[in-house]
Design a protein around this motif. Structure first.
Motif, PDB file in Angstrom:
ATOM      1  N   UNK A 140       0.026  76.434  55.284  1.00  0.00           N
ATOM      2  CA  UNK A 140      -0.666  76.861  54.076  1.00  0.00           C
ATOM      3  C   UNK A 140       0.337  76.931  52.930  1.00  0.00           C
ATOM      4  N   UNK A 141      -0.055  76.462  51.801  1.00  0.00           N
ATOM      5  CA  UNK A 141       0.755  76.478  50.600  1.00  0.00           C
ATOM      6  C   UNK A 141       0.977  77.931  50.154  1.00  0.00           C
ATOM      7  N   UNK A 142       2.204  78.289  49.807  1.00  0.00           N
ATOM      8  CA  UNK A 142       2.544  79.666  49.419  1.00  0.00           C
ATOM      9  C   UNK A 142       1.801  80.093  48.150  1.00  0.00           C
ATOM     10  N   UNK A 143       1.565  79.163  47.247  1.00  0.00           N
ATOM     11  CA  UNK A 143       0.825  79.491  46.017  1.00  0.00           C
ATOM     12  C   UNK A 143      -0.633  79.829  46.334  1.00  0.00           C
ATOM     13  N   UNK A 144      -1.233  79.080  47.254  1.00  0.00           N
ATOM     14  CA  UNK A 144      -2.618  79.378  47.655  1.00  0.00           C
ATOM     15  C   UNK A 144      -2.698  80.732  48.346  1.00  0.00           C
ATOM     16  N   UNK A 167      -2.594  83.350  45.694  1.00  0.00           N
ATOM     17  CA  UNK A 167      -3.887  83.416  45.015  1.00  0.00           C
ATOM     18  C   UNK A 167      -4.901  84.172  45.868  1.00  0.00           C
ATOM     19  N   UNK A 168      -4.919  83.881  47.177  1.00  0.00           N
ATOM     20  CA  UNK A 168      -5.844  84.575  48.067  1.00  0.00           C
ATOM     21  C   UNK A 168      -5.546  86.072  48.089  1.00  0.00           C
ATOM     22  N   UNK A 169      -4.277  86.433  48.155  1.00  0.00           N
ATOM     23  CA  UNK A 169      -3.902  87.847  48.180  1.00  0.00           C
ATOM     24  C   UNK A 169      -4.334  88.547  46.893  1.00  0.00           C
ATOM     25  N   UNK A 170      -4.190  87.867  45.758  1.00  0.00           N
ATOM     26  CA  UNK A 170      -4.591  88.446  44.479  1.00  0.00           C
ATOM     27  C   UNK A 170      -6.106  88.640  44.420  1.00  0.00           C
ATOM     28  N   UNK A 171      -6.863  87.641  44.872  1.00  0.00           N
ATOM     29  CA  UNK A 171      -8.326  87.743  44.897  1.00  0.00           C
ATOM     30  C   UNK A 171      -8.756  88.885  45.808  1.00  0.00           C
ATOM     31  N   UNK A 172      -8.169  88.965  46.996  1.00  0.00           N
ATOM     32  CA  UNK A 172      -8.519  90.028  47.942  1.00  0.00           C
ATOM     33  C   UNK A 172      -8.223  91.391  47.353  1.00  0.00           C
ATOM     34  N   UNK A 173      -7.101  91.542  46.696  1.00  0.00           N
ATOM     35  CA  UNK A 173      -6.732  92.834  46.112  1.00  0.00           C
ATOM     36  C   UNK A 173      -7.671  93.196  44.968  1.00  0.00           C
TER      37      UNK A 173
END
Length: 163
Positions: free
Chosen positions: A1-5, A8-14
């Motif tokens: 998995x791309x580190x940028x993706x 982004x997922x962590x930011x959306x989840x938070x």
């Protein structure tokens, strides 16, 4: 998995969890619901009359529904067969806690098969708002505990600035 993706997922989840995502993930009581494969246990009698540990399905008890409106929030908690004397409700900030005991209906009979949960239970429910106990309204009707409270909207106050 791309580190940028991943970022982004962590930011959306938070953002979806109101900034408390990682605190909730690592909160032990909250995490237990997901880590324990079969959280509910009952102790029916074995064929020799001795208690034995039998695990039930990994279903969460009690089942809840959280409804948000413009003016009010409702939490509907399913507690079939329980009396309100068997239930305890508490609030700490934005966490509503329901606990109690669900006794077997026919405790004198041997349980051959059961999908019903019996025993002590506790469930914590994260509410969308931080509230105080005096804001809660709780009523018990037909096996449903209906908890509600008015939405608290902060009004922006204009503060004069001195020169």
């Amino acid at each position: 998995m791309d580190i940028e993706k991943l970022k982004q997922w962590m930011e959306v989840a938070q953002n979806m969890q109101g900034g408390e995502f990682w605190n909730n993930i690592f909160d032990q009581d909250f995490a237990k619901q997901f880590l324990d494969d079969q959280p509910f246990k009952t102790a029916p009698e074995s064929s020799k009359g001795e208690p034995r540990e039998k695990q039930q399905t990994s279903q969460v008890f009690p089942i809840i529904e959280l409804l948000e409106g413009e003016q009010e929030v409702y939490v509907i908690i399913e507690l079939p067969g329980l009396k309100k004397e068997d239930i305890e409700l508490g609030i700490a900030g934005d966490v509503l806690t329901i606990k109690g005991i669900n006794s077997p209906i026919y405790s004198q009979l041997k349980r051959t098969y059961s999908e019903r949960f019996t025993g002590e239970f506790q469930r914590q429910i994260k509410l969308p708002d931080t509230i105080s106990p005096n804001q809660l309204n709780a009523r018990y009707w037909n096996g449903l505990l209906i908890v509600s409270y008015p939405r608290a909207y902060s009004r922006v106050e204009i503060i004069p600035i001195d020169e």
